[in-house]
Each structure stands twice: as C-alpha cells, then as structure tokens.
Design an enzyme around this catalytic site. Structure first.
Site, PDB file in Angstrom:
ATOM      1  N   ASP A 377       0.811  -1.228   0.000  1.00 40.58           N
ATOM      2  CA  ASP A 377       0.000   0.000   0.000  1.00 40.58           C
ATOM      3  C   ASP A 377       0.842   1.274   0.000  1.00 40.58           C
ATOM      4  OD1 ASP A 377      -2.555   1.316   0.087  1.00 40.58           O
ATOM      5  OD2 ASP A 377      -2.203   1.760   2.197  1.00 40.58           O
ATOM      6  N   SER A 399      -6.682   6.185  -0.012  1.00 45.78           N
ATOM      7  CA  SER A 399      -7.074   4.872  -0.544  1.00 45.78           C
ATOM      8  C   SER A 399      -8.554   4.627  -0.298  1.00 45.78           C
ATOM      9  CB  SER A 399      -6.256   3.762   0.124  1.00 45.78           C
ATOM     10  OG  SER A 399      -4.875   3.945  -0.099  1.00 45.78           O
ATOM     11  N   GLN A 449      -6.030  -1.266  -6.701  1.00 37.21           N
ATOM     12  CA  GLN A 449      -6.482  -0.281  -5.719  1.00 37.21           C
ATOM     13  C   GLN A 449      -7.048   0.935  -6.441  1.00 37.21           C
ATOM     14  OE1 GLN A 449      -4.130   2.694  -3.075  1.00 37.21           O
ATOM     15  NE2 GLN A 449      -4.324   0.866  -1.797  1.00 37.21           N
TER      16      GLN A 449
END
Length: 467
Positions: A377, A399, A449
C-alpha cells in the site's frame, strides 16, 4: 430323583450358557478394545494437526503451536451414556471432540465450547474455561465418543507469546511481524495497536489496517487453507493513538474453501471492512505473464538513501520530494525504486520497484502474505498522479479500496519485483493495478487499488482582522 437330575442339568446348562455369554462379552470387549487401539494407531500426527486446525479455539494459535499440541494430546474413548466429566470434578484438561456427540447439563450460564446450546459435536471443545477449576456442568456422551485431551499441565501451549510464533520473541524479529501481531480477546475478536515506530501519515497507515485485518481473518481459519484473495474498503481514517478492534464473521466453512468478513472498529465505529477467501492447496492448470527485465535490487538506492540525498530517483522531483518529507528513520520495508531507461518515463503512470521485509519473519506462510499485504500500500494508489503533478501543487490522496489475489506461496523477506500501472484517472479517482514477481520470475500476486485524488486549491479569502 429324575426330576432333580433334570433340574441340576438345567442349572448346569444355564450356568454354562452364562459363562459362554460372559466370555462372549469379554471377547467382544477385547475386540472392541483392539478396534479402539487400531483406531488410535490410525489417528496419525498429520491427521491430528489437520483436526486441530479446524477447532475454532485453536485457530488463533501459530501453526507451530498446533504441531506441539499434537505431540501432547491423548486419545480418550467413551461409550454412549457414559460421563465424560462429572459436575464438581476438575477433569483432565481441554477436551476436543474428534468424533461422536455429547451433551452438557448444569448451569445454563456456563459457555461450553463455542456454542450456547448443550449438544456438542466434532470440533467442539469443553474444559478450556474451567482449566484448573471444578466443572459446573456434567458432560455425557450421546454416542460412541472419541476425544483428544490436552492435559492441564500442558495448557501453557494455548497461550503463546505471539499469534505468529510459539517460541519466545527475540530482537531479530522483523518490525512488520510486531506491527501485525494481534491480541486475541475472544474467539473471533482481536485487538490491534499502532506501534510508535510503525509508519503513519497523520493517521493509521492503510497497509497496517489491511495487514492486521487479514491477520485477524487468517487466525480463524485452518492454516492448511491459506488466503487466496481478499477485497477491502477504507471507510474512515484510523486514529494512531486508539486501539483497533477486529471482529471476524465466519461467513462459510467448506471442505476446500472458507470465507471470512472482518470489521475494524475504533470508538465503536467501523473504519474498515475486508472480505477474504481461503483455499486448501490444489494442483491445476498454470500460465502467467512474463516478468519484465530489470537490474538487480542491489544496484538501486533505497528510499532512505534517496531521501537523505534529496534525490527523487525514477519519480518526478516534486513527487519524490513529497514522499521524502514523510520518510523518517528506517522503514520496515526495504524499497529500491528502479530507474527508467528513458527520463520521460518519470511522468508515465507506472512504476517498478524491488521490495522485501527488513528483519526476520517466522516460518508461517500466512505471516508472509500479511506482510506483503502491508507493504503493497505504500506508493500504490497514487501512481496515477504522476502525469498530472506540477510544482507547488497540493494533493489529497486517500485509498478507497484494496484487493489482492495470491497465486503462489510467497516469501516476504526475499526480494520481490512490484510492477505497477495506472490505466485510468477519472471522476476524482485513480485506478492502479500491480503484479508482484519473485526472483525466479514467478508471478506470486496481483493487486488493484482505487484512490481518491483531489487537488487542494488555495482559498482566496481575505485575511480576517485580528482585532
């Protein structure tokens, strides 16, 4: 006289028949004992370990603990109607039902196993809450019953120092393993914390939330069923100074697959959700994308070195500086950004970098998958910003979701190549897709993502008077 003889013969025959019956019963018992002995021999260690992995109470333990418990459990057999434990007794320890059914009777407030009813079946347990104390219920076999018993003197095996390792933690253990360590509160409920040395950006790092939630889900499934995919959503930014409660819901338990839902909460409010699927290892068809050619990881500088020298590496200088300002100390992940062959590629929505966990990870595949989930991430969601950035631009990047598919076993403390592309930016959102390869060229993970991307524009309001 003749009648007396007949009577004595009758008694003699009756006694003879009784002897035969007693011998028959004894022979039957011997055959039964022999069958039970054979059954005991057939319960080999691997079968016991697999069984232990399906018991909900034990799933939160590291696999090394299950292997130790398998060496200490003892087999106990009970006939239908036989008392396993009597009310007021201490019993032998923790009883795990291998086969058959039992029931409990006594105080309705006492929790027996992981059910509130009084009937117990395979994978249920009793005796855990009463270790070292008297039973408050009777437990009676409803059928032929086989139990595995972990005696009181071995109960310390149920309380390891870590959910990842049954042995003592030592200084060489990776920071990521400490970050991903959870405190089991009850079956399916875990507490997580943000360590002072953990990465944060004014709030809980998204990788920490995903990694800890996946760890919580993993600790409710047999370790023989590793996670193969998950999908998650960020709802509210997490506070670094407050504990995070992870509640796991067992959506499905099949022979080959299991599904879990996890809700991460702070102050009673859900801040993050995750749905994960787990599968027993299975052979099948195979093909994959080819790994792109890049130089060895040792030929590139780490992000700490780039930050100290105020270099941006393969990133636009203003993009690199934005991240350099947030990097302090040594990160738990060693990241080596790959230099592009063409300087103009710095502005393309793509990136390649090598990464691996710093420090030593315990030998548990689930931990390696959670560690790479944590690591995935870092740059990922904001790669779609690269073509749009300008000097002095302020960006809000958050995110929104994160999904991973695990294709093969992974080793997070070896170098892996992360190849990222951002095919779309639209509607205030940017989509990034990634592939992770090991040094053998095997595709081990695919990642996606979507992130919220907004330019923070300066306000044109006149300054207010101070008086």
């Amino acid at each position: 006289m003749q009648n007396c003889i007949k009577g004595s013969r009758f008694v003699h025959n009756l006694n003879k028949n009784l002897v035969f019956r007693v011998l028959a019963v004894e022979n039957l018992k011997k055959r039964s004992d022999l069958r039970l002995s054979m059954d005991c021999e057939r319960i080999d260690r691997e079968a016991v370990i697999e069984f232990l992995g399906e018991v909900s109470l034990l799933q939160r333990l590291p696999s090394s603990s299950l292997k130790k418990i398998a060496d200490f459990v003892q087999v106990r057999y009970f006939d239908s109607g036989q008392h396993v434990v009597h009310k007021g007794e201490k019993g032998e320890g923790l009883y795990l039902i291998w086969d058959g059914k039992a029931c409990s009777s006594g105080s309705p407030e006492v929790l027996v196993g992981n059910h509130s009813d009084i009937q117990l079946k395979q994978y249920d347990y009793f005796g855990y809450c009463t270790t070292g104390s008297d039973y408050e219920v009777n437990v009676i076999a409803l059928s032929k019953l086989i139990c595995l018993v972990l005696r009181h003197e071995n109960s310390h095996l149920l309380h390891p120092k870590s959910i990842w390792n049954a042995d003592e933690m030592h200084e060489g253990i990776a920071l990521v393993q400490h970050i991903l360590s959870l405190e089991p509160q009850e079956v399916d409920i875990f507490h997580g914390h943000t360590l002072p040395e953990a990465p944060s950006f004014g709030h809980v790092f998204g990788g920490q939330l995903i990694g800890q939630a996946l760890a919580a889900a993993t600790k409710t499934v047999s370790y023989l069923k590793p996670v193969h995919s998950f999908h998650s959503y960020f709802l509210v930014a997490g506070e670094t100074n407050a504990p995070i409660i992870y509640e796991v819901y067992r959506a499905n338990d099949g022979q080959n697959f299991a599904t879990r839902q996890v809700a991460a909460k702070q102050h009673g409010k859900i801040i993050f959700i995750l749905v994960a699927s787990f599968q027993k290892d299975e052979a099948g068809f195979e093909h994959q994308d080819l790994m792109p050619h890049v130089d060895a990881p040792e030929t590139f500088k780490s992000i700490e070195e780039l930050s100290e020298s105020h270099e941006s590496g393969p990133l636009p200088v203003f993009y690199g500086n934005a991240f350099s300002e947030k990097i302090s100390g040594i990160w738990p992940i060693d990241i080596r950004l790959c230099e592009p062959s063409n300087p103009e590629e710095r502005y393309k929505p793509s990136l390649k970098y090598w990464l691996k966990v710093r420090g030593e990870l315990s030998d548990e595949q689930a931990l390696h998958r959670c560690a790479l989930t944590f690591a995935s991430d870092f740059f990922f969601g904001s790669i779609s910003l690269k073509p749009h950035l300008r000097k002095e631009m302020k960006i809000l990047a958050l995110s929104l979701d994160h999904s991973i598919w695990f294709h093969r076993p992974v080793k997070a403390d070896d170098w892996l190549l992360f190849v990222i592309e951002a095919p779309s930016s639209c509607g205030g959102r940017g989509l990034s897709t990634g592939r992770m390869f090991n040094q053998k060229g095997e595709l081990v993970m695919s990642i996606t993502q979507e992130a919220l991307l907004r330019e923070v524009k300066p306000t044109n309001r006149a300054p207010r008077a101070k008086m």
